[in-house]
Design an enzyme around this catalytic site. Structure first.
Site, PDB file in Angstrom:
ATOM      1  N   HIS A 243      51.219  16.099  68.974  1.00  0.00           N
ATOM      2  CA  HIS A 243      49.974  16.683  69.493  1.00  0.00           C
ATOM      3  C   HIS A 243      48.881  16.534  68.453  1.00  0.00           C
ATOM      4  CE1 HIS A 243      47.610  19.080  72.251  1.00  0.00           C
ATOM      5  NE2 HIS A 243      47.197  19.823  71.246  1.00  0.00           N
TER       6      HIS A 243
ATOM      7  N   HIS B 157      44.525  15.952  67.927  1.00  0.00           N
ATOM      8  CA  HIS B 157      43.125  15.783  68.341  1.00  0.00           C
ATOM      9  C   HIS B 157      42.432  15.128  67.152  1.00  0.00           C
ATOM     10  CE1 HIS B 157      43.589  18.329  71.892  1.00  0.00           C
ATOM     11  NE2 HIS B 157      44.082  19.293  71.148  1.00  0.00           N
TER      12      HIS B 157
ATOM     13  N   ARG C 287      35.936  27.161  68.534  1.00  0.00           N
ATOM     14  CA  ARG C 287      35.768  26.167  69.585  1.00  0.00           C
ATOM     15  C   ARG C 287      34.321  25.696  69.694  1.00  0.00           C
ATOM     16  NH1 ARG C 287      36.934  27.055  76.002  1.00  0.00           N
ATOM     17  NH2 ARG C 287      35.084  28.331  75.714  1.00  0.00           N
TER      18      ARG C 287
ATOM     19  N   TYR D 149      40.357  13.826  75.289  1.00  0.00           N
ATOM     20  CA  TYR D 149      39.521  14.281  76.395  1.00  0.00           C
ATOM     21  C   TYR D 149      38.032  14.011  76.218  1.00  0.00           C
ATOM     22  CZ  TYR D 149      39.237  18.497  73.398  1.00  0.00           C
ATOM     23  OH  TYR D 149      39.073  19.368  72.352  1.00  0.00           O
TER      24      TYR D 149
ATOM     25  N   ARG E  98      42.899  26.793  82.235  1.00  0.00           N
ATOM     26  CA  ARG E  98      41.498  27.223  82.186  1.00  0.00           C
ATOM     27  C   ARG E  98      40.589  26.106  82.664  1.00  0.00           C
ATOM     28  NH1 ARG E  98      39.735  27.193  77.558  1.00  0.00           N
ATOM     29  NH2 ARG E  98      41.526  26.611  76.259  1.00  0.00           N
TER      30      ARG E  98
ATOM     31  N   HIS F 270      48.060  22.199  77.345  1.00  0.00           N
ATOM     32  CA  HIS F 270      47.941  23.411  76.539  1.00  0.00           C
ATOM     33  C   HIS F 270      48.360  24.601  77.402  1.00  0.00           C
ATOM     34  CE1 HIS F 270      44.561  21.125  74.311  1.00  0.00           C
ATOM     35  NE2 HIS F 270      45.519  21.310  73.424  1.00  0.00           N
TER      36      HIS F 270
ATOM     37  N   GLU G 153      48.197  29.397  74.848  1.00  0.00           N
ATOM     38  CA  GLU G 153      47.896  29.379  73.418  1.00  0.00           C
ATOM     39  C   GLU G 153      47.299  30.710  72.975  1.00  0.00           C
ATOM     40  OE1 GLU G 153      45.339  26.813  70.104  1.00  0.00           O
ATOM     41  OE2 GLU G 153      45.243  26.256  72.217  1.00  0.00           O
TER      42      GLU G 153
ATOM     43  N   HIS H  57      51.974  24.557  72.477  1.00  0.00           N
ATOM     44  CA  HIS H  57      51.838  25.895  71.888  1.00  0.00           C
ATOM     45  C   HIS H  57      52.812  26.885  72.532  1.00  0.00           C
ATOM     46  CE1 HIS H  57      48.471  24.488  69.601  1.00  0.00           C
ATOM     47  NE2 HIS H  57      47.737  24.261  70.680  1.00  0.00           N
TER      48      HIS H  57
ATOM     49  N   ASP I 203      47.918  18.933  65.727  1.00  0.00           N
ATOM     50  CA  ASP I 203      46.817  19.488  66.500  1.00  0.00           C
ATOM     51  C   ASP I 203      45.463  19.193  65.865  1.00  0.00           C
ATOM     52  OD1 ASP I 203      45.269  20.898  68.295  1.00  0.00           O
ATOM     53  OD2 ASP I 203      46.484  22.700  68.261  1.00  0.00           O
TER      54      ASP I 203
END
Length: 456
Positions: free
Chosen positions: A71, A73, A94, A133, A223, A245, A248, A282, A333
């Site tokens: 995983h 990013h 975020r 993404y 979400r 995800h 988490e 997660h 991550d």
């Protein structure tokens, strides 16, 4: 001397190691004087108890199967060491992440991801699962071609010499409020959205094939993907790795219960998406019923201990999941550090803090999470050092200040990424004596970060 040989593959070369852990973790054993013969990217023979032969490449240290970063990013690497002042939460972090995403271009992403994947190889990683993404231009207008951002990642992996599972991600909405009401996409999130499940599938299908790449799927979270889109994903009837995800943060579970009357795991199960292809990333805040569902459906879980600490996600339940039969893999991550050995150790250390006891995971079980389970989660038959397997291996220094005196069946609990001396992927040495074939990752990072720090 013992030997095993695969047929009819030819031998392109051989690596010799003073000591290596053979087999598929958690099974396997440590052997001395190991000669690994390889051809066409595969292990075609293993000799034990032998000296090196003329022409062998000698890799001094402990040979292990290469690690899997299940995983990643890659663009989050731009946040390392920049988000700690002032406290905050996952949600405030975020917002800083979105600000970086807004500045990405294919060119900057190529430099940044090349540096990240080179650092991964330097930490012993043979395959990266990129949870991707950031698809379009800011505002959501597609690039020409629409796969430009994904192609930058594919090229970055090629330059660093690692395998890549491109977990192309569906992202359809801006989240859910506390009452369960869906929120529209923010300005920053519009570049993540393809507009429909069908458009997402079409863009994925347009990605050019490459031998070092597996094309796979991801859903950002429940979400960001609502019930109607989950149903549409299921209706596509696709197979292969599907990463999501899951649970988490506690707020994610609360919002899912408010919207659907189900936990995220339960919602995925309702739509027929919970099965052997699925990897829940997660899974920190799963219930007992969720654990049973994940195990019963054959799903896996990818833990990211460093990120889960860094973002204050809260303790997970990896021991309970493993006891129920859920295979665990590991990811870095957001790359607060990029060290699969740290993630491996963190899996057990988190359980020691949570349970007050040592040894929930044996050293062999931890190695399996970092290798064979991770390769499987990403759709590759690797993470094992045996005949017929991909010739992917990493070599740890056994005589550093960190590792000297450590037993070879536990050394990965003492080592760090700094102890990785060599990494081999598909028979090719992509890290030699701590140097990457991609060049100096610091130079690449400096250029990429300068582009991201400049005017948008």
């Amino acid at each position: 001397m013992t030997a095993t040989t695969a047929r009819p593959a030819g031998t392109d070369g051989a690596y010799w190691l003073p000591v290596a852990r053979l087999g598929r973790p958690p099974a396997g054993r440590v052997a001395a004087g190991v000669r690994v013969r390889h051809g066409a990217g595969l292990v075609v023979g293993i000799d034990e108890g032998v000296p090196p032969s003329p022409g062998d490449v000698v890799l001094d240290g402990l040979g292990l199967p290469a690690f899997a970063d299940a995983h990643s990013h890659a663009f989050h690497r731009a946040l390392r060491g920049r988000t700690h002042a002032g406290g905050g939460t996952f949600w405030t972090w975020r917002e800083q992440m979105y600000a970086v995403a807004a500045r990405l271009s294919p060119e900057a992403y190529l430099d940044l991801a090349t540096a990240v994947y080179a650092e991964a190889a330097l930490s012993g990683v043979g395959v990266v699962g990129e949870f991707h993404y950031v698809h379009h231009r800011p505002g959501g207008v597609p690039y020409a071609p629409p796969t430009a951002m994904a192609e930058a990642l594919v090229e970055a992996a090629a330059r660093a010499g690692v395998r890549l599972t491109l977990l192309d991600t569906l992202y359809r909405r801006g989240g859910v409020d506390a009452t369960g009401r869906p929120l529209p996409l923010s300005a920053e999130q519009r570049r993540f959205d393809d507009g429909s499940v069908e458009a997402w599938a079409a863009r994925r299908a347009a990605l050019p094939a490459a031998a070092h790449v597996r094309a796979a799927r991801a859903l950002h979270s429940v979400r960001a993907v609502g019930a109607s889109d989950l149903a549409a994903v299921a209706a596509l009837g696709e197979h292969g790795p599907l990463h999501v995800h899951v649970a988490e943060q506690p707020d994610e579970v609360t919002a899912c219960l408010a919207e659907h009357g189900l936990t995220p795991v339960g919602l995925l199960d309702r739509h027929g998406l919970l099965g052997p292809d699925l990897v829940a990333v997660h899974a920190n805040h799963v219930t007992d019923a969720d654990v049973a569902l994940l195990a019963g459906r054959g799903a896996g879980v990818c833990a990211c201990p460093t990120t889960e600490r860094d973002l204050a996600d809260g303790p997970g339940r990896p021991g309970d999941l493993a006891a129920a039969g859920v295979p665990l893999s590991l990811g870095t991550d957001q790359h607060a550090v990029l060290d699969l050995l740290e993630e491996t150790r963190g899996l057990e250390m988190h359980e020691r803090l949570r349970t007050g006891r040592r040894g929930t995971f044996s050293p062999a079980a931890l190695l399996a999470a970092a290798t064979a389970h991770g390769y499987a989660a990403l759709g590759w038959d690797g993470g094992r050092l045996e005949v017929g397997a991909p010739c992917d291996l990493t070599v740890l220094d056994t005589a550093s200040v960190r590792t000297v005196g450590a037993r070879p069946d536990q050394l990965w609990l003492a080592a760090t990424a700094a102890d990785v001396r060599h990494t081999v992927v598909a028979g090719r040495q992509v890290v030699r004596d701590g140097r990457s074939i991609a060049g100096d990752p610091v130079d690449l990072l400096t250029r990429a970060l300068a582009a991201l720090d400049g005017p948008p």
